[in-house]
Design a protein around this motif. Structure first.
Motif, mmCIF file in Angstrom:
data_model
loop_
_atom_site.group_PDB
_atom_site.id
_atom_site.type_symbol
_atom_site.label_atom_id
_atom_site.label_comp_id
_atom_site.label_asym_id
_atom_site.label_seq_id
_atom_site.Cartn_x
_atom_site.Cartn_y
_atom_site.Cartn_z
ATOM 1 N N GLU A 86 0.830 -1.203 0.000
ATOM 2 C CA GLU A 86 0.000 0.000 0.000
ATOM 3 C C GLU A 86 0.872 1.264 0.000
ATOM 4 O O GLU A 86 0.521 2.285 -0.595
ATOM 5 C CB GLU A 86 -0.863 -0.066 1.280
ATOM 6 C CG GLU A 86 -1.767 1.084 1.564
ATOM 7 C CD GLU A 86 -3.069 1.024 0.785
ATOM 8 O OE1 GLU A 86 -3.245 0.078 0.008
ATOM 9 O OE2 GLU A 86 -3.866 1.956 0.957
ATOM 10 N N LEU A 87 2.019 1.170 0.679
ATOM 11 C CA LEU A 87 2.950 2.300 0.796
ATOM 12 C C LEU A 87 3.284 2.926 -0.556
ATOM 13 O O LEU A 87 3.381 4.142 -0.690
ATOM 14 C CB LEU A 87 4.243 1.783 1.465
ATOM 15 C CG LEU A 87 5.450 2.716 1.535
ATOM 16 C CD1 LEU A 87 5.144 3.912 2.430
ATOM 17 C CD2 LEU A 87 6.653 1.962 2.097
ATOM 18 N N ARG A 89 1.644 3.400 -3.090
ATOM 19 C CA ARG A 89 0.639 4.292 -3.705
ATOM 20 C C ARG A 89 0.921 5.745 -3.341
ATOM 21 O O ARG A 89 0.465 6.668 -3.998
ATOM 22 C CB ARG A 89 -0.768 3.921 -3.201
ATOM 23 C CG ARG A 89 -1.289 2.633 -3.825
ATOM 24 C CD ARG A 89 -2.700 2.303 -3.373
ATOM 25 N NE ARG A 89 -3.563 3.476 -3.262
ATOM 26 C CZ ARG A 89 -4.471 3.655 -2.308
ATOM 27 N NH1 ARG A 89 -4.649 2.732 -1.384
ATOM 28 N NH2 ARG A 89 -5.212 4.739 -2.275
ATOM 29 N N PHE A 90 1.666 5.951 -2.246
ATOM 30 C CA PHE A 90 1.864 7.311 -1.731
ATOM 31 C C PHE A 90 3.268 7.866 -1.982
ATOM 32 O O PHE A 90 3.506 9.052 -1.847
ATOM 33 C CB PHE A 90 1.607 7.344 -0.214
ATOM 34 C CG PHE A 90 0.337 6.677 0.183
ATOM 35 C CD1 PHE A 90 -0.880 7.205 -0.235
ATOM 36 C CD2 PHE A 90 0.336 5.519 0.948
ATOM 37 C CE1 PHE A 90 -2.069 6.587 0.126
ATOM 38 C CE2 PHE A 90 -0.841 4.894 1.301
ATOM 39 C CZ PHE A 90 -2.054 5.432 0.885
ATOM 40 N N VAL A 91 4.187 6.973 -2.276
ATOM 41 C CA VAL A 91 5.581 7.416 -2.465
ATOM 42 C C VAL A 91 6.246 6.476 -3.477
ATOM 43 O O VAL A 91 5.906 5.289 -3.537
ATOM 44 C CB VAL A 91 6.316 7.446 -1.098
ATOM 45 C CG1 VAL A 91 6.386 6.087 -0.436
ATOM 46 C CG2 VAL A 91 7.731 8.019 -1.222
ATOM 47 N N GLY A 92 7.151 7.037 -4.286
ATOM 48 C CA GLY A 92 7.810 6.222 -5.309
ATOM 49 C C GLY A 92 9.068 5.554 -4.782
ATOM 50 O O GLY A 92 9.375 5.592 -3.578
ATOM 51 N N ARG A 93 9.790 4.922 -5.674
ATOM 52 C CA ARG A 93 11.043 4.281 -5.276
ATOM 53 C C ARG A 93 12.101 4.427 -6.369
ATOM 54 O O ARG A 93 12.790 3.496 -6.729
ATOM 55 C CB ARG A 93 10.806 2.818 -4.897
ATOM 56 C CG ARG A 93 9.872 2.058 -5.815
ATOM 57 C CD ARG A 93 9.731 0.625 -5.346
ATOM 58 N NE ARG A 93 9.180 -0.212 -6.354
ATOM 59 C CZ ARG A 93 7.907 -0.633 -6.390
ATOM 60 N NH1 ARG A 93 7.046 -0.265 -5.456
ATOM 61 N NH2 ARG A 93 7.496 -1.420 -7.365
ATOM 62 N N GLU A 94 12.185 5.621 -6.896
ATOM 63 C CA GLU A 94 13.208 5.949 -7.885
ATOM 64 C C GLU A 94 14.070 7.087 -7.335
ATOM 65 O O GLU A 94 13.572 7.965 -6.632
ATOM 66 C CB GLU A 94 12.558 6.449 -9.187
ATOM 67 C CG GLU A 94 11.838 5.393 -9.989
ATOM 68 C CD GLU A 94 12.752 4.322 -10.583
ATOM 69 O OE1 GLU A 94 13.987 4.549 -10.626
ATOM 70 O OE2 GLU A 94 12.240 3.259 -10.971
ATOM 71 N N PRO A 95 15.353 7.091 -7.688
ATOM 72 C CA PRO A 95 16.195 8.222 -7.289
ATOM 73 C C PRO A 95 15.618 9.521 -7.852
ATOM 74 O O PRO A 95 14.986 9.516 -8.909
ATOM 75 C CB PRO A 95 17.539 7.920 -7.942
ATOM 76 C CG PRO A 95 17.480 6.540 -8.473
ATOM 77 C CD PRO A 95 16.061 6.087 -8.480
#
Ligand code: GLN
Length: 321
Positions: A86-87, A89-95
């Protein structure tokens, strides 16, 4: 080298410390609040903790400093097992390729921060974490007070040190100068990506940044990420295997903001920095290492800290690669 020789480890760390101990005036101490500005720029400490229980310290390792952005990893580690996928959906994971407090990407990306380690992303993580402390039965305490206590409890448990605390003067000064963080939070709230009051989120976030620790405490606190999510100090599982892998990957790709690529290239370990001059890094299956040296480079990362870590993996002959 497979199993790390403790004696050799101590010799390597001592040699690197001696190489850099007089190396000052190479960067600039953070000066946006008095408690950071007044820090002695000569301060320098290295602590290594191995998952088999060996700790080696050198330099000013009794001196506490505020962990600042390093706290972003700890709040993520608290939230990830609770929120699951779910996390994302609120924050990405790219530099992000931008500085830690940049506003520029947020509008294009509709209030979803690039990753949990830039300020915008960490504010979202803190906001979501607060949701898990809403239903506490003690109505005398606010959600933010309960969340702050939970963060402290978590950090104390990780490092096995009950005396770790917020630096309240730093926290207040952070709150008073947090204009950019307010801007980020308000902007994200306009997209519906912050649920709690902006004031409460900033207050909690500034407190987590103000946690005062020394390098030994920090190295110990990060051992769980070097040990597949289990704290080797007491056997407690902190995060699952998958979350440990993911958090380490995020530290490698995003832990030093727009210098993450260069840090990976030079150092070859997942790491996280803070403007207090601390950097913590780790080699999964082996060890964690914390360095403190408050003079920062133009990206807000410890200048001498990066050189120290680069020499460490080079001379030890082990990195994640
Ligand atoms: N307290 C700082 C801020 O929020 C932390 C930033 C950092 O360590 N890079 O701006």
């Amino acid at each position: 080298m497979d199993k790390i020789d403790h004696i050799e480890l101590g010799q390597i760390v001592t040699r690197i410390y001696n190489r850099y101990k007089d190396d000052i005036n190479v960067g600039k101490v953070a000066d946006y609040i008095p408690t950071l500005k007044e820090v002695d720029p000569r301060g320098y400490a290295i602590s290594v903790a191995t998952i088999d229980g060996f700790v080696f310290n050198v330099g000013d390792y009794h001196t506490g400093f505020t962990i600042q952005s390093i706290s972003k990893v700890l709040t993520l580690a608290m939230l990830a097992p609770r929120l699951g996928d779910e996390l994302w959906r609120f924050v990405g994971r790219e530099p992000s390729g931008n500085s830690f407090n940049s506003l520029v990407q947020l509008e294009n990306e509709k209030g979803i921060p690039r990753n949990p380690f830039i300020n915008a992303g960490a504010l979202v993580v803190t906001d979501r974490l607060m949701d898990f402390y809403k239903d506490d039965t003690d109505i005398r305490l606010s959600t933010r007070a309960i969340t702050k206590e939970a963060i402290l409890r978590f950090v104390r448990g990780l490092s096995g040190e009950e005396n770790i605390d917020f630096d309240k003067i730093t926290a207040q000064a952070e709150i008073l100068t947090a204009e950019r963080n307010y801007a980020l939070a308000h902007f994200m709230k306009s997209f519906g990506n912050i649920g709690n009051s902006v004031q409460d989120v900033i207050n909690t976030y500034c407190h987590q940044c103000s946690i005062r620790m020394n390098t030994e405490q920090l190295a110990k606190a990060f051992l769980f990420l070097a040990n597949s999510g289990v704290n080797p100090l007491n056997g407690e599982r902190i995060v699952g295997l998958r979350d440990a892998k993911r958090i380490n990957a995020l530290m490698l790709t995003c832990g030093l903001y727009n210098e993450s690529g260069d840090f990976a290239y030079r150092v070859g370990m997942p790491g996280k920095s803070g403007v207090g001059g601390g950097i913590v890094a780790l080699i999964p299956g082996k060890l964690s290492i914390a360095v403190w040296s408050p003079e920062l480079n133009s990206n807000g990362n410890s200048h001498r800290g990066i050189s120290t870590l680069e020499d460490f993996t080079t001379e030890l002959g082990i990195s994640v690669f």
